[in-house]
Design a protein around this motif. Structure first.
Motif, PDB file in Angstrom:
ATOM      1  N   GLY A 196       0.769  -1.238   0.000  1.00  0.00           N
ATOM      2  CA  GLY A 196       0.000   0.000   0.000  1.00  0.00           C
ATOM      3  C   GLY A 196       0.797   1.283   0.000  1.00  0.00           C
ATOM      4  N   ARG A 197       2.096   1.223  -0.255  1.00  0.00           N
ATOM      5  CA  ARG A 197       2.909   2.447  -0.158  1.00  0.00           C
ATOM      6  C   ARG A 197       2.488   3.491  -1.189  1.00  0.00           C
ATOM      7  NH1 ARG A 197       9.212   1.213   0.696  1.00  0.00           N
ATOM      8  NH2 ARG A 197       9.116   3.487   0.640  1.00  0.00           N
ATOM      9  N   GLY A 198       2.274   3.065  -2.411  1.00  0.00           N
ATOM     10  CA  GLY A 198       1.879   4.021  -3.447  1.00  0.00           C
ATOM     11  C   GLY A 198       0.530   4.650  -3.170  1.00  0.00           C
ATOM     12  N   GLN A 199      -0.431   3.830  -2.764  1.00  0.00           N
ATOM     13  CA  GLN A 199      -1.764   4.352  -2.483  1.00  0.00           C
ATOM     14  C   GLN A 199      -1.759   5.240  -1.246  1.00  0.00           C
ATOM     15  OE1 GLN A 199      -4.326   3.893  -4.573  1.00  0.00           O
ATOM     16  NE2 GLN A 199      -5.424   5.402  -3.307  1.00  0.00           N
ATOM     17  N   ILE A 200      -0.938   4.916  -0.253  1.00  0.00           N
ATOM     18  CA  ILE A 200      -0.820   5.745   0.947  1.00  0.00           C
ATOM     19  C   ILE A 200      -0.338   7.145   0.572  1.00  0.00           C
ATOM     20  CG2 ILE A 200       0.485   6.055   3.070  1.00  0.00           C
ATOM     21  CD1 ILE A 200      -1.697   4.061   3.384  1.00  0.00           C
ATOM     22  N   ALA A 201       0.653   7.217  -0.315  1.00  0.00           N
ATOM     23  CA  ALA A 201       1.174   8.522  -0.740  1.00  0.00           C
ATOM     24  C   ALA A 201       0.115   9.322  -1.488  1.00  0.00           C
ATOM     25  CB  ALA A 201       2.409   8.333  -1.619  1.00  0.00           C
ATOM     26  N   LEU A 202      -0.639   8.680  -2.361  1.00  0.00           N
ATOM     27  CA  LEU A 202      -1.692   9.383  -3.106  1.00  0.00           C
ATOM     28  C   LEU A 202      -2.794   9.885  -2.180  1.00  0.00           C
ATOM     29  CD1 LEU A 202      -2.032   7.064  -6.242  1.00  0.00           C
ATOM     30  CD2 LEU A 202      -0.878   9.278  -6.099  1.00  0.00           C
ATOM     31  N   ASP A 203      -3.205   9.042  -1.230  1.00  0.00           N
ATOM     32  CA  ASP A 203      -4.260   9.462  -0.299  1.00  0.00           C
ATOM     33  C   ASP A 203      -3.794  10.624   0.583  1.00  0.00           C
ATOM     34  OD1 ASP A 203      -5.775   7.463  -1.377  1.00  0.00           O
ATOM     35  OD2 ASP A 203      -5.440   6.043   0.268  1.00  0.00           O
ATOM     36  N   THR A 204      -2.540  10.584   1.004  1.00  0.00           N
ATOM     37  CA  THR A 204      -2.020  11.662   1.850  1.00  0.00           C
ATOM     38  C   THR A 204      -1.926  12.971   1.081  1.00  0.00           C
ATOM     39  OG1 THR A 204      -0.727  10.026   3.080  1.00  0.00           O
ATOM     40  CG2 THR A 204      -0.142  12.327   3.372  1.00  0.00           C
ATOM     41  N   GLN A 205      -1.482  12.920  -0.168  1.00  0.00           N
ATOM     42  CA  GLN A 205      -1.418  14.134  -0.969  1.00  0.00           C
ATOM     43  C   GLN A 205      -2.804  14.737  -1.181  1.00  0.00           C
ATOM     44  OE1 GLN A 205       0.744  13.751  -4.638  1.00  0.00           O
ATOM     45  NE2 GLN A 205      -0.001  15.697  -5.464  1.00  0.00           N
ATOM     46  N   ALA A 206      -3.797  13.901  -1.467  1.00  0.00           N
ATOM     47  CA  ALA A 206      -5.152  14.411  -1.663  1.00  0.00           C
ATOM     48  C   ALA A 206      -5.688  15.066  -0.392  1.00  0.00           C
ATOM     49  CB  ALA A 206      -6.074  13.280  -2.110  1.00  0.00           C
ATOM     50  N   LEU A 207      -5.442  14.447   0.760  1.00  0.00           N
ATOM     51  CA  LEU A 207      -5.906  15.020   2.021  1.00  0.00           C
ATOM     52  C   LEU A 207      -5.170  16.319   2.338  1.00  0.00           C
ATOM     53  CD1 LEU A 207      -7.679  14.729   4.508  1.00  0.00           C
ATOM     54  CD2 LEU A 207      -5.881  13.310   5.539  1.00  0.00           C
ATOM     55  N   LEU A 208      -3.875  16.366   2.046  1.00  0.00           N
ATOM     56  CA  LEU A 208      -3.100  17.583   2.282  1.00  0.00           C
ATOM     57  C   LEU A 208      -3.599  18.739   1.418  1.00  0.00           C
ATOM     58  CD1 LEU A 208      -0.711  19.069   3.554  1.00  0.00           C
ATOM     59  CD2 LEU A 208       0.770  18.049   1.815  1.00  0.00           C
ATOM     60  N   GLU A 209      -3.946  18.461   0.177  1.00  0.00           N
ATOM     61  CA  GLU A 209      -4.469  19.510  -0.700  1.00  0.00           C
ATOM     62  C   GLU A 209      -5.814  20.044  -0.191  1.00  0.00           C
ATOM     63  OE1 GLU A 209      -4.516  17.589  -4.448  1.00  0.00           O
ATOM     64  OE2 GLU A 209      -2.389  17.988  -4.889  1.00  0.00           O
ATOM     65  N   GLU A 210      -6.628  19.167   0.392  1.00  0.00           N
ATOM     66  CA  GLU A 210      -7.882  19.634   0.972  1.00  0.00           C
ATOM     67  C   GLU A 210      -7.626  20.578   2.153  1.00  0.00           C
ATOM     68  OE1 GLU A 210     -10.289  16.353   2.046  1.00  0.00           O
ATOM     69  OE2 GLU A 210     -10.471  15.555   0.005  1.00  0.00           O
TER      70      GLU A 210
END
Length: 292
Positions: A196-210
């Protein structure tokens, strides 16, 4: 022939070092006095009495025109220096008028009012900046995990970057750490460490942008990367054993599947051959019996 030799043509004593009959040399005291008076006039000072002519004078008044010209030149240079701004292609100029934001200067030659009326702060909007962080977090299945990540960003609205948030880069680091903790807290340790490393990074970036949309610091996130994901050092040996056991399980399963893929087709081929031989034998016996 000497100058004062009798009988020299022109007659008379022409000795230049004597005062009789010849031109008199200039008085050195008078020359120095004239030079001093000229220097005083240039510097704006008054001149004293004229000592060379013997007549008393009233002295010249101070000359302010030279000083005024120099002051005007200095003021003009200062105004020009503080009013003309050349903004690079990678920069934007934020203009403050008496400390309040008024406008943003585009690349090229720009004019503003001189200081202290207007001041210009240049901000690079093309350079990609980066912040890095490493911390220990709690996963969704109540395991501790050490993570290191990097956030790359650039400034897209310089006026908001300067004034909307007091310390935008520190606020970005704190928001990234908070978003990372929230995403890690909703996933299991095995998922984060393995697939899940790749998906974790994508989810964190999306939350940070919010989060950044709410604060509007004039920052654009370009990428979010997980640099390191590992269990804590105190349990790393045990976790490595678990990982090796899991890898062995996967390896044994793959080897068994490969053996099955090799043996099963061969067995099926042999069974088909036996069936064909039996069918042939059956047909031959029936034909022989029918003939008899």
């Amino acid at each position: 022939m000497p100058w004062n030799e009798p009988g020299r043509s022109g007659g008379g004593d022409k000795d230049p070092w004597k005062g009789g009959g010849g031109d008199q040399p200039p008085d050195l005291d008078e020359v120095f006095s004239n030079v001093q008076r000229r220097l005083k006039k240039i510097m704006g000072g008054g001149a004293g009495k004229d000592q060379g002519s013997g007549s008393s004078g009233s002295g010249s008044s101070p000359s302010n025109s030279g000083i005024v010209a120099v002051l005007l030149f200095v003021v003009a240079g200062w105004v020009l220096w503080n009013s003309v701004h050349i903004i690079d292609e990678s920069e934007r100029g934020v203009v403050l008028r008496f400390g309040q934001y008024t406008r943003t200067l585009s690349p090229g030659l720009n004019l503003t009012l001189p200081k202290p009326i207007e001041e210009v702060t240049t901000v690079n909007v093309s350079r990609v900046r980066s912040i890095e962080s490493a911390s220990r977090m709690l996963t969704g299945d109540e395991n501790l995990i050490d993570l290191a990540f990097a956030v790359q960003y650039r400034i897209n609205e310089p006026e908001k970057f300067l004034f909307n948030v007091a310390v935008p880069e520190e606020s970005l680091a704190q928001a990234a750490d908070s978003a990372m903790r929230e995403v890690v807290g909703t996933n299991t340790m095995d998922y984060i460490l393995e697939i899940g490393r790749g998906q974790i990074a994508l989810d964190t970036q999306a939350l940070l942008e919010e989060v950044l949309l709410r604060y509007d610091p004039g920052i654009e996130i370009t990428s979010f990367n997980l640099q390191e994901v590992r269990p804590p050092s105190q349990v790393r040996a045990a976790f490595d054993d678990v990982v090796r056991a899991r890898e062995d399980q996967i390896r044994f399963a793959n080897e068994a599947q490969a053996y099955a893929n090799q043996v099963v087709p061969e067995a099926r081929g042999q069974a088909a051959r036996v069936l064909e031989e039996a069918e042939g034998y059956r047909e031959s016996i029936i034909a022989k019996a029918s003939g008899e």
